[in-house]
Motif scaffolding. Structure first.
Motif, PDB file in Angstrom:
ATOM      1  N   VAL A  23      47.976  36.647  41.868  1.00 56.69           N
ATOM      2  CA  VAL A  23      46.854  35.714  42.049  1.00 56.69           C
ATOM      3  C   VAL A  23      46.761  35.284  43.514  1.00 56.69           C
ATOM      4  O   VAL A  23      45.670  35.300  44.117  1.00 56.69           O
ATOM      5  CB  VAL A  23      47.021  34.480  41.128  1.00 56.69           C
ATOM      6  CG1 VAL A  23      45.982  33.421  41.456  1.00 56.69           C
ATOM      7  CG2 VAL A  23      46.934  34.901  39.662  1.00 56.69           C
ATOM      8  N   ASP A  24      47.906  34.944  44.127  1.00 53.00           N
ATOM      9  CA  ASP A  24      47.896  34.524  45.536  1.00 53.00           C
ATOM     10  C   ASP A  24      47.452  35.664  46.449  1.00 53.00           C
ATOM     11  O   ASP A  24      46.716  35.447  47.416  1.00 53.00           O
ATOM     12  CB  ASP A  24      49.301  34.044  45.953  1.00 53.00           C
ATOM     13  CG  ASP A  24      49.652  32.710  45.302  1.00 53.00           C
ATOM     14  OD1 ASP A  24      48.719  32.004  44.853  1.00 53.00           O
ATOM     15  OD2 ASP A  24      50.853  32.382  45.225  1.00 53.00           O
ATOM     16  N   LYS A  27      43.734  36.075  46.280  1.00 51.52           N
ATOM     17  CA  LYS A  27      43.058  34.992  47.019  1.00 51.52           C
ATOM     18  C   LYS A  27      43.082  35.287  48.526  1.00 51.52           C
ATOM     19  O   LYS A  27      42.115  35.030  49.237  1.00 51.52           O
ATOM     20  CB  LYS A  27      43.743  33.648  46.740  1.00 51.52           C
ATOM     21  CG  LYS A  27      43.413  33.062  45.373  1.00 51.52           C
ATOM     22  CD  LYS A  27      44.120  31.715  45.215  1.00 51.52           C
ATOM     23  CE  LYS A  27      43.913  31.121  43.836  1.00 51.52           C
ATOM     24  NZ  LYS A  27      44.819  29.979  43.586  1.00 51.52           N
ATOM     25  N   PRO A  30      40.801  39.558  49.051  1.00 56.00           N
ATOM     26  CA  PRO A  30      40.001  39.810  47.841  1.00 56.00           C
ATOM     27  C   PRO A  30      39.819  41.292  47.504  1.00 56.00           C
ATOM     28  O   PRO A  30      39.727  41.647  46.319  1.00 56.00           O
ATOM     29  CB  PRO A  30      38.649  39.156  48.170  1.00 56.00           C
ATOM     30  CG  PRO A  30      39.010  38.059  49.139  1.00 56.00           C
ATOM     31  CD  PRO A  30      40.141  38.604  49.968  1.00 56.00           C
ATOM     32  N   ALA A  33      41.603  43.333  44.634  1.00 56.37           N
ATOM     33  CA  ALA A  33      41.293  43.134  43.207  1.00 56.37           C
ATOM     34  C   ALA A  33      40.429  44.245  42.629  1.00 56.37           C
ATOM     35  O   ALA A  33      40.233  44.317  41.418  1.00 56.37           O
ATOM     36  CB  ALA A  33      40.588  41.792  43.005  1.00 56.37           C
TER      37      ALA A  33
ATOM     38  N   HIS B 129      39.064  39.776  39.973  1.00 52.60           N
ATOM     39  CA  HIS B 129      38.608  38.387  40.101  1.00 52.60           C
ATOM     40  C   HIS B 129      38.118  37.848  38.757  1.00 52.60           C
ATOM     41  O   HIS B 129      38.187  36.644  38.513  1.00 52.60           O
ATOM     42  CB  HIS B 129      37.469  38.289  41.129  1.00 52.60           C
ATOM     43  CG  HIS B 129      37.939  38.342  42.553  1.00 52.60           C
ATOM     44  ND1 HIS B 129      38.106  39.525  43.236  1.00 52.60           N
ATOM     45  CD2 HIS B 129      38.283  37.348  43.411  1.00 52.60           C
ATOM     46  CE1 HIS B 129      38.520  39.258  44.469  1.00 52.60           C
ATOM     47  NE2 HIS B 129      38.655  37.946  44.597  1.00 52.60           N
ATOM     48  N   LEU B 132      41.401  37.391  36.310  1.00 50.77           N
ATOM     49  CA  LEU B 132      42.299  36.348  36.830  1.00 50.77           C
ATOM     50  C   LEU B 132      41.620  34.981  36.961  1.00 50.77           C
ATOM     51  O   LEU B 132      42.218  34.043  37.501  1.00 50.77           O
ATOM     52  CB  LEU B 132      42.878  36.783  38.185  1.00 50.77           C
ATOM     53  CG  LEU B 132      43.824  37.999  38.137  1.00 50.77           C
ATOM     54  CD1 LEU B 132      44.202  38.432  39.550  1.00 50.77           C
ATOM     55  CD2 LEU B 132      45.080  37.687  37.316  1.00 50.77           C
ATOM     56  N   ASP B 133      40.373  34.861  36.498  1.00 49.68           N
ATOM     57  CA  ASP B 133      39.642  33.591  36.562  1.00 49.68           C
ATOM     58  C   ASP B 133      39.463  33.098  38.003  1.00 49.68           C
ATOM     59  O   ASP B 133      39.437  31.886  38.251  1.00 49.68           O
ATOM     60  CB  ASP B 133      40.389  32.491  35.768  1.00 49.68           C
ATOM     61  CG  ASP B 133      40.258  32.654  34.263  1.00 49.68           C
ATOM     62  OD1 ASP B 133      39.249  33.206  33.805  1.00 49.68           O
ATOM     63  OD2 ASP B 133      41.185  32.218  33.548  1.00 49.68           O
ATOM     64  N   LEU B 134      39.338  34.013  38.955  1.00 50.96           N
ATOM     65  CA  LEU B 134      39.202  33.596  40.361  1.00 50.96           C
ATOM     66  C   LEU B 134      37.741  33.515  40.790  1.00 50.96           C
ATOM     67  O   LEU B 134      37.450  32.965  41.861  1.00 50.96           O
ATOM     68  CB  LEU B 134      39.971  34.564  41.282  1.00 50.96           C
ATOM     69  CG  LEU B 134      41.490  34.514  41.103  1.00 50.96           C
ATOM     70  CD1 LEU B 134      42.161  35.575  41.973  1.00 50.96           C
ATOM     71  CD2 LEU B 134      42.034  33.125  41.428  1.00 50.96           C
ATOM     72  N   ASP B 135      36.829  34.089  40.007  1.00 47.94           N
ATOM     73  CA  ASP B 135      35.410  34.045  40.373  1.00 47.94           C
ATOM     74  C   ASP B 135      34.601  34.169  39.089  1.00 47.94           C
ATOM     75  O   ASP B 135      34.594  35.229  38.447  1.00 47.94           O
ATOM     76  CB  ASP B 135      35.083  35.194  41.341  1.00 47.94           C
ATOM     77  CG  ASP B 135      33.651  35.109  41.864  1.00 47.94           C
ATOM     78  OD1 ASP B 135      32.808  34.410  41.245  1.00 47.94           O
ATOM     79  OD2 ASP B 135      33.376  35.741  42.902  1.00 47.94           O
ATOM     80  N   ARG B 136      33.916  33.093  38.718  1.00 44.53           N
ATOM     81  CA  ARG B 136      33.161  33.085  37.457  1.00 44.53           C
ATOM     82  C   ARG B 136      31.979  34.039  37.478  1.00 44.53           C
ATOM     83  O   ARG B 136      31.419  34.361  36.438  1.00 44.53           O
ATOM     84  CB  ARG B 136      32.645  31.669  37.150  1.00 44.53           C
ATOM     85  CG  ARG B 136      33.751  30.666  36.885  1.00 44.53           C
ATOM     86  CD  ARG B 136      33.168  29.272  36.664  1.00 44.53           C
ATOM     87  NE  ARG B 136      32.338  29.234  35.475  1.00 44.53           N
ATOM     88  CZ  ARG B 136      32.669  28.589  34.360  1.00 44.53           C
ATOM     89  NH1 ARG B 136      33.798  27.911  34.300  1.00 44.53           N
ATOM     90  NH2 ARG B 136      31.873  28.591  33.316  1.00 44.53           N
TER      91      ARG B 136
END
Lengths: 190, 190
Positions: A23-24, A27, A30, A33, B129, B132-136
């Motif tokens: 996750v880190d 972030k 990007p 991913a 993303h 991992l719930d990093l971008d809706r």
């Protein structure tokens, strides 16, 4: 056992440090991913064909499985096959089952929810009037799919529902199948 | 060889007499067209789980494969697994590949179009993303799937396109995946 030999903390068999590190890392960068998964398929005869799963792209790298995986397909005799392997729509149920299960296991682990056991049953209804062009009102695909999960975990009843929603709320195959995916198809001469 | 021992006429490995007999049987008794396929899945640990494909319902009968098929799933190391099997989204590509191939083979056979060879490549794009719930704004599932068929057949170029459309126009998995399927999910305590 020295500190360096200690197994990493895991919940549900998921290495939590690595999960949070992922996750880190996403972030911070990007582009890592973005994944592309791929297979190659070869027709044998009739309803028999076989896919090879070998490489994929992710984290800005070309990656390989340690050895290629082979996935077979056939149809039962009543659908004119030799019944040597699961058929395509059964493989679709496996894709859905495995993805829902893994998604709930990972997201439960991230929230510290320990799961002891998961079993599930998947059923999908098809009407061959679609495939056989006998009724234009009948779709070719599954009309509906029913899923029943059984979960053993030391949690209150309402938490069981929440665990399953971690699966349906995150599973890539569930999202793909429920909401649809654009598929482009090209052909050339072999 | 006596008449009774002659192999049934087949195109593309598909027994045409049986195919046309199936169409006639469905016209006479529409209820035999309803099929329900099913699997059971069992979680092992982490990203490892396994489906068993054993029975199905069709033609107003409970039917069984000659032996249960086992389908495994895992994730590669970069996605926190042990890479012992194809992952769920790769299984989804296999379901799509095998169904498109079988659908085009059967429907080409029904039209007397002989196919010598089919190979295909399938790719799907995923952005973590979403998972991992990093971008809706980023979906959990495949954003798009690209399919490339290579076909060897003694037909004009424009017929190659028509053969592929027999696949996309009839495949249950293609229809399910492109147009979506309603999925109901229940849970109980194990």
């Amino acid at each position: 056992m020295s500190a360096s030999q200690k197994p990493a903390p895991a919940t549900n068999g998921v290495a939590l440090e690595q999960l949070f590190a992922t996750v880190d890392a996403v972030k911070a960068t990007p582009s890592i991913a973005r994944f592309t998964f791929r297979i190659r398929n070869q027709w044998d005869t009739g309803s028999r064909n076989c896919s090879t799963v070998s490489t994929f792209t992710g984290a800005n790298q070309q990656l390989s499985h340690p050895k290629p995986f082979t996935l077979e397909a056939d149809e039962p005799g009543i659908l004119l096959g030799q019944d040597l392997a699961a058929n395509p729509v059964e493989h679709l149920l496996h894709a859905l089952a495995s993805c829902l299960t893994t998604s709930m296991v990972y997201h439960a682990a991230a929230r510290g929810i320990a799961i002891e056991q998961i079993e599930s049953a998947f059923e999908g209804d098809l009407d061959l009037h679609g495939f056989l062009d006998l009724d234009r009102e009948v779709r070719k695909g599954y009309q509906r799919i029913r899923v029943r999960f059984k979960i053993r975990a030391d949690v209150p009843d309402e938490k069981l529902q929440e665990i399953v929603q971690l699966g349906t709320g995150h599973s890539p195959v569930f999202d793909s199948l429920v909401n649809g995916v654009p598929v482009s198809v090209a052909v050339e001469r072999l």
